[in-house]
Design an enzyme around this catalytic site. Structure first.
Site, short mmCIF file in Angstrom:
data_model
loop_
_atom_site.label_atom_id
_atom_site.label_comp_id
_atom_site.label_asym_id
_atom_site.label_seq_id
_atom_site.Cartn_x
_atom_site.Cartn_y
_atom_site.Cartn_z
N ASP A 125 -4.78 1.04 -1.91
CA ASP A 125 -5.33 -0.27 -1.48
C ASP A 125 -5.45 -1.20 -2.68
O ASP A 125 -5.07 -2.37 -2.64
CB ASP A 125 -6.72 -0.09 -0.87
CG ASP A 125 -6.66 0.34 0.59
OD1 ASP A 125 -5.56 0.30 1.17
OD2 ASP A 125 -7.71 0.71 1.14
N HIS A 167 0.84 -1.20 0.00
CA HIS A 167 0.00 0.00 0.00
C HIS A 167 0.88 1.26 0.00
O HIS A 167 0.66 2.18 -0.79
CB HIS A 167 -0.93 -0.03 1.22
CG HIS A 167 -1.67 1.23 1.46
ND1 HIS A 167 -2.99 1.40 1.13
CD2 HIS A 167 -1.26 2.42 2.00
CE1 HIS A 167 -3.36 2.63 1.45
NE2 HIS A 167 -2.33 3.26 1.98
N GLU A 168 1.89 1.28 0.87
CA GLU A 168 2.78 2.44 0.94
C GLU A 168 3.53 2.64 -0.38
O GLU A 168 3.66 3.76 -0.87
CB GLU A 168 3.80 2.28 2.08
CG GLU A 168 3.19 2.27 3.47
CD GLU A 168 2.38 3.52 3.79
OE1 GLU A 168 2.79 4.61 3.37
OE2 GLU A 168 1.33 3.40 4.44
ZN LIG Z 1 -2.05 5.23 2.48
#
Ligand SMILES: [Zn+2]
Length: 413
Positions: free
Chosen positions: A356, A274-275
């Site tokens: 996401d 996600h990062e």
């Molecule tokens: Zn985030």
């Protein structure tokens, strides 16, 4: 009372009321029974605790906000601004240094007055819910380090802005914009190696299943990862997090030790995916550019209002000055900032959904992300059912149930 004063007072009243309404709706929106998706990770007791946590924090927020508002109004209408100005001017330090002392004193007083509230939040509320691990010794050294850092990093920047507006004439805002931009980029560049280690210990994570899983994932999406670090977040709180710092080849991913302790390797890879998604989707560059544009807008408007007599009259100031102009303009600018913040939150929530999705796509394991989000929410006692209006005003991430829903739908697609 002049026109500018009325605008500022109305803006304060609207802002205060909107937040109060949003808080109230948010509390009313708490649901008695546990949402279906969380049945496997929450027990009824801890769920009730999360609602209690929200209630207490909301009420404490009201007390803090009311205190700050009252303080500001009393200082304003008791003619605190001109009285302080008279006193600081009596030292005859020249315009830039006088400005530094004036603003420094106001900031310092505000910090001191807010200290009891911050202490209660940490040692009262956070401790009561089992989050706080900060000792008094850590708390005090943090305060001192923060103060020194503000002096060391903040004072030179402020002095430069004051000097530009004092001496550079009509082009001042332009020079300031350039200066502030270079400065901000510089601070972000040195932060991971010079500033953050002042507060926490960063250690490269050990070789093993987690490290090889992260590195092989990074390789699979062509992400130039220098290293993965573990941060001793448990020094201050049991809450967990992960973040991303650095530029170019020196990108770093940082995992809180508390996060590593609570999650499986697959879940941690999903969180990192996600990062990295934020980076790959250019969200980081986007927010940097938007931040620079906002600074430009603010400085441009500041340059137009800083010599406007009505602004000084609103605060009973007999004499104009760059430093007081900056403070008063900040209050006039607050409503614009409020609207920009809402737009930025909309964008941020959109980016979070995209990140996401990126994690789900590239790890091919959306359920790992779902599991990670659920555990994080339970552990941090997040509100599972925030009111849409509260989300609209305050949330940088979509509510967790929405994120889970989207990930699950994505899995089916
Ligand atoms: Zn985030």
């Amino acid at each position: 009372m002049n026109f500018i004063a009325i605008i500022i007072l109305c803006a304060i009243a609207v802002d205060f009321t909107l937040n109060l309404v949003a808080d109230g709706l948010n509390l009313k929106h708490l649901k008695g029974d546990l949402p279906q998706a969380f049945r496997d990770v929450y027990d009824a007791d801890r769920y009730r605790q999360s609602q209690q946590y929200l209630k207490i924090n909301t009420q404490f927020g009201w007390i803090t906000a009311a205190f700050n508002l009252l303080l500001m109004l009393v200082f304003w209408f008791a003619k605190g601004f001109p009285l302080l100005d008279q006193w600081v001017r009596s030292f005859q330090l020249g315009p830039v240094l006088t400005g530094l002392v004036y603003m420094g004193l106001l900031l310092f007083c505000r910090a001191v007055l807010s200290l009891p509230f911050r202490i209660y939040a940490t040692f009262g509320i956070e401790a009561r819910f089992g989050f706080n691990t900060t000792t008094w010794k850590i708390y005090l050294t943090d305060l001192i380090k923060g103060l020194l850092l503000a002096l060391l990093l903040g004072a030179p920047l402020l002095a430069a802005i004051l000097a530009f507006f004092q001496y550079a004439g009509a082009h001042a805002w332009w020079y300031c914009w350039l200066g502030v931009t270079i400065y901000m980029l510089g601070v972000q560049f040195i932060a991971p190696t010079w500033i953050m280690p002042l507060f926490n210990k960063f250690t490269p994570i050990e070789d093993g299943a987690l490290k090889s899983a992260i590195l092989s994932y990074a390789k699979s999406i062509n992400f130039p990862l220098e290293n993965v670090y573990q941060m001793d977040g448990s020094r201050r709180s049991t809450k967990s997090n992960a973040f991303f710092t650095g530029f170019g080849k020196h990108k770093r991913i940082v995992l809180f030790d508390t996060l590593i302790k609570q999650h499986s390797v697959n879940e941690l890879v999903a969180v990192l995916a996600h990062e990295m998604g934020h980076y790959k989707k250019k969200h980081i560059r986007q927010s940097l550019i938007l931040g620079i544009l906002q600074t430009g807008l603010m400085l441009f408007l500041l340059s137009h209002f800083i010599t406007y007599d009505g602004l000084f009259k609103a605060f009973y100031m007999p004499q104009q000055s760059v430093y007081a102009g900056m403070i008063f303009f900040a209050m006039l600018y607050a409503p614009i900032d409020f609207f920009i913040a809402i737009v930025m939150q909309v964008l941020s929530r959109k980016n979070e959904t995209a990140a996401d999705r990126f994690a789900a796509d590239t790890t091919k394991d959306p359920l790992a992300m779902v599991a990670a989000l659920k555990k994080l929410s339970v552990h941090n006692l997040s509100n599972l059912t925030p009111h849409p209006f509260y989300v609209f005003l305050n949330y940088s991430h979509p509510p967790v149930l929405k994120r889970i829903q989207k990930l699950a739908a994505h899995k089916m697609a």
